[in-house]
Design a protein around this motif. Structure first.
Motif, PDB file in Angstrom:
ATOM      1  N   VAL A  68      -7.224  19.826 -19.985  1.00 21.17           N
ATOM      2  CA  VAL A  68      -6.502  21.016 -20.933  1.00 21.17           C
ATOM      3  C   VAL A  68      -6.895  20.137 -22.282  1.00 21.17           C
ATOM      4  O   VAL A  68      -6.896  19.410 -22.816  1.00 21.17           O
ATOM      5  CB  VAL A  68      -5.150  19.989 -21.217  1.00 21.17           C
ATOM      6  CG1 VAL A  68      -4.127  20.435 -21.793  1.00 21.17           C
ATOM      7  CG2 VAL A  68      -4.302  19.349 -19.480  1.00 21.17           C
ATOM      8  N   HIS A  78      -6.572  24.537 -18.273  1.00 17.75           N
ATOM      9  CA  HIS A  78      -5.437  25.618 -18.960  1.00 17.75           C
ATOM     10  C   HIS A  78      -5.758  24.567 -20.780  1.00 17.75           C
ATOM     11  O   HIS A  78      -5.755  23.516 -21.322  1.00 17.75           O
ATOM     12  CB  HIS A  78      -3.958  25.080 -18.889  1.00 17.75           C
ATOM     13  CG  HIS A  78      -3.661  25.311 -19.046  1.00 17.75           C
ATOM     14  ND1 HIS A  78      -3.480  26.206 -20.307  1.00 17.75           N
ATOM     15  CD2 HIS A  78      -2.732  26.662 -18.371  1.00 17.75           C
ATOM     16  CE1 HIS A  78      -2.336  27.177 -20.135  1.00 17.75           C
ATOM     17  NE2 HIS A  78      -2.253  27.267 -18.856  1.00 17.75           N
ATOM     18  N   GLY A  86       3.561  28.175 -18.814  1.00 21.72           N
ATOM     19  CA  GLY A  86       1.522  29.002 -18.846  1.00 21.72           C
ATOM     20  C   GLY A  86       1.422  29.248 -18.058  1.00 21.72           C
ATOM     21  O   GLY A  86       2.252  30.227 -17.324  1.00 21.72           O
ATOM     22  N   GLY A  87      -0.125  28.953 -17.617  1.00 23.14           N
ATOM     23  CA  GLY A  87      -0.576  29.658 -16.152  1.00 23.14           C
ATOM     24  C   GLY A  87      -1.491  31.295 -16.869  1.00 23.14           C
ATOM     25  O   GLY A  87      -1.127  31.746 -18.577  1.00 23.14           O
ATOM     26  N   LEU A 103       1.114  26.539 -11.288  1.00 27.59           N
ATOM     27  CA  LEU A 103       0.310  25.360 -12.850  1.00 27.59           C
ATOM     28  C   LEU A 103       1.945  26.144 -13.877  1.00 27.59           C
ATOM     29  O   LEU A 103       1.952  25.608 -15.052  1.00 27.59           O
ATOM     30  CB  LEU A 103      -0.950  25.800 -13.334  1.00 27.59           C
ATOM     31  CG  LEU A 103      -2.109  25.202 -13.726  1.00 27.59           C
ATOM     32  CD1 LEU A 103      -2.695  25.793 -14.004  1.00 27.59           C
ATOM     33  CD2 LEU A 103      -1.206  23.858 -14.617  1.00 27.59           C
ATOM     34  N   LYS A 104       2.288  27.488 -13.254  1.00 26.96           N
ATOM     35  CA  LYS A 104       3.079  28.541 -13.875  1.00 26.96           C
ATOM     36  C   LYS A 104       4.697  28.327 -13.935  1.00 26.96           C
ATOM     37  O   LYS A 104       4.896  28.465 -15.355  1.00 26.96           O
ATOM     38  CB  LYS A 104       3.408  29.936 -13.741  1.00 26.96           C
ATOM     39  CG  LYS A 104       1.272  30.761 -13.849  1.00 26.96           C
ATOM     40  CD  LYS A 104       1.608  32.071 -13.616  1.00 26.96           C
ATOM     41  CE  LYS A 104       0.639  33.019 -14.055  1.00 26.96           C
ATOM     42  NZ  LYS A 104       0.760  33.499 -15.550  1.00 26.96           N
ATOM     43  N   VAL A 123      -6.325  30.066 -18.560  1.00 22.53           N
ATOM     44  CA  VAL A 123      -6.834  29.039 -18.050  1.00 22.53           C
ATOM     45  C   VAL A 123      -7.409  29.038 -16.534  1.00 22.53           C
ATOM     46  O   VAL A 123      -7.842  30.363 -16.162  1.00 22.53           O
ATOM     47  CB  VAL A 123      -5.012  28.425 -17.177  1.00 22.53           C
ATOM     48  CG1 VAL A 123      -4.639  30.748 -16.397  1.00 22.53           C
ATOM     49  CG2 VAL A 123      -4.855  28.509 -16.270  1.00 22.53           C
ATOM     50  N   HIS A 183       2.440  22.698 -25.366  1.00 29.93           N
ATOM     51  CA  HIS A 183       2.579  21.774 -24.540  1.00 29.93           C
ATOM     52  C   HIS A 183       2.996  20.578 -25.035  1.00 29.93           C
ATOM     53  O   HIS A 183       3.153  20.110 -25.845  1.00 29.93           O
ATOM     54  CB  HIS A 183       0.826  21.188 -23.369  1.00 29.93           C
ATOM     55  CG  HIS A 183       0.433  20.509 -23.805  1.00 29.93           C
ATOM     56  ND1 HIS A 183      -0.605  19.594 -22.585  1.00 29.93           N
ATOM     57  CD2 HIS A 183      -0.555  20.725 -25.313  1.00 29.93           C
ATOM     58  CE1 HIS A 183      -1.082  18.766 -23.762  1.00 29.93           C
ATOM     59  NE2 HIS A 183      -1.746  19.724 -24.933  1.00 29.93           N
TER      60      HIS A 183
END
Lengths: 86, 147, 147, 86
Positions: B7, B78, A85-86, B113-114, B90, B49
């Protein structure tokens, strides 16, 4: 045998063709890695999903865990590739 | 410390989010925005997600940031679902009385976050191909800076 | 690399500035906004500068950033004149294909703006007192990180 | 004697009471520090402005210089305290 909810995400979900499922896990399946190996024996989609455990990650009940984490007491196990993500 | 974590499929407006952080009176607000980058025939990303886990994971990241830096507020938004080239993915932003704290916390938030939030990116190309984005060792190294 | 440098009395809108950087297609945009922080009876800052030199000095800072990081664009806006508590003083922001580049360049830009651009802050208090802000060794140390 | 434009900013400007001025500099005033010392002898505002050279900074023709920089060839010298923008 314990009943476990499984969730699959991303490449794992695609390979298996399911978002998740409920499974009855034999007693000798004690860790996440055991679970992946046991699932891999179910057929080609599963075998593909769990062919490379270095690219498998997991969460138990919404917390990231290592593949050697025990699944005893888990309600839900999520199996997925490394996050991006990100 | 106010942590505004979202989110969502819907777009967001960085300007409005930064305004809320500026209003906290800290004097220093830093931000990072990630946008879908085109090239090689990429048309869109699809962000997947782990719905029950994502908010919890981001909350842990924000609490970790708040424990390390003197922050007045954090915004972490996000998006999930399909996102076209040029769309924002994001936003992370932090308000602090100290500029170094705001900047470092922002870098920390996006690095973690990544690597520590359950999102996955699938690329969709103009020719119909799809491909899962591979995790990068570089991202793990960036996240490990903060261990 | 597009460097949008402005020294102005008028307010600015970070959201609009970030939008321009996002449109460059880099995928990563970082920003820092500095705001007049209240306390101890402070009512306003007055920002003085060296009019013929300021733009040149900021241009050098932006060119140095562009030489160090792969940037698609920089925005650097610094206000001058009287600024009330809560008003924005400065915005620096950078767009890049790489998030670390955008974040590091933003930190560099504000660190150097604080120590290598000819601005001076005077504080004006509710009781009528005025006081020139002293340069801080901490700011010199932050700027020296990038030497 | 060379004619030089001087600019004063912030605390230096306030102490002297001028934004700037044109001065004819004697030949033995060769550096920025010499210039500050020469100006300091002009009276109390100047003396106050240049009392502490560790807190004086300078620019010649819009470029920061050290206090030991020569002023030969300069058109304009700006004298000011350490900067505090951002």
């Amino acid at each position: 045998m314990a009943t476990l909810s499984l969730l699959y995400f991303a490449r794992v979900r695609e390979a298996i063709g399911l978002d998740g499922e409920a499974v009855d896990v034999p007693a000798d399946v004690t860790t996440v890695a055991d679970l992946a190996a046991w699932l891999a024996a179910r057929g080609s989609g599963y075998a593909d999903a769990f062919a490379d455990l270095t690219r498998l990650r997991a969460a138990i009940d919404d917390r990231f865990v290592a593949l050697d984490a025990p699944i005893a007491g888990a309600r839900e196990v999520a199996l997925f590739p490394p996050v991006t993500g990100g | 410390m106010i942590a505004d974590i979202r989110v969502q499929e819907a777009p967001f407006d960085p300007g409005a989010e930064l305004l809320a952080l500026e209003a906290l009176g800290g004097g220093a607000v830093a931000s990072f925005t990630g946008i879908v980058r085109g090239g090689d025939g990429l048309e869109a990303l699809v962000l997947e997600h782990h719905p029950t886990m994502t908010m919890k994971a981001i909350r842990v990241i924000c609490e970790t940031a708040a424990a390390r830096w003197p922050l007045l507020g954090i915004v972490a938004i996000h998006r999930v679902g399909p996102l076209s080239v040029g769309e924002r993915i994001v936003l992370v932003a932090a308000a602090s009385p100290h500029r170094a704290a705001a900047l470092e916390a922002t870098a920390f938030l996006i690095d973690w976050l990544k690597t520590r939030a359950p999102f996955w990116k699938q690329e969709r190309f103009a020719d119909g191909r799809t491909s899962w984005v591979e995790a990068r060792a570089e991202d793990d190294a960036a996240a490990a800076r903060w261990d």
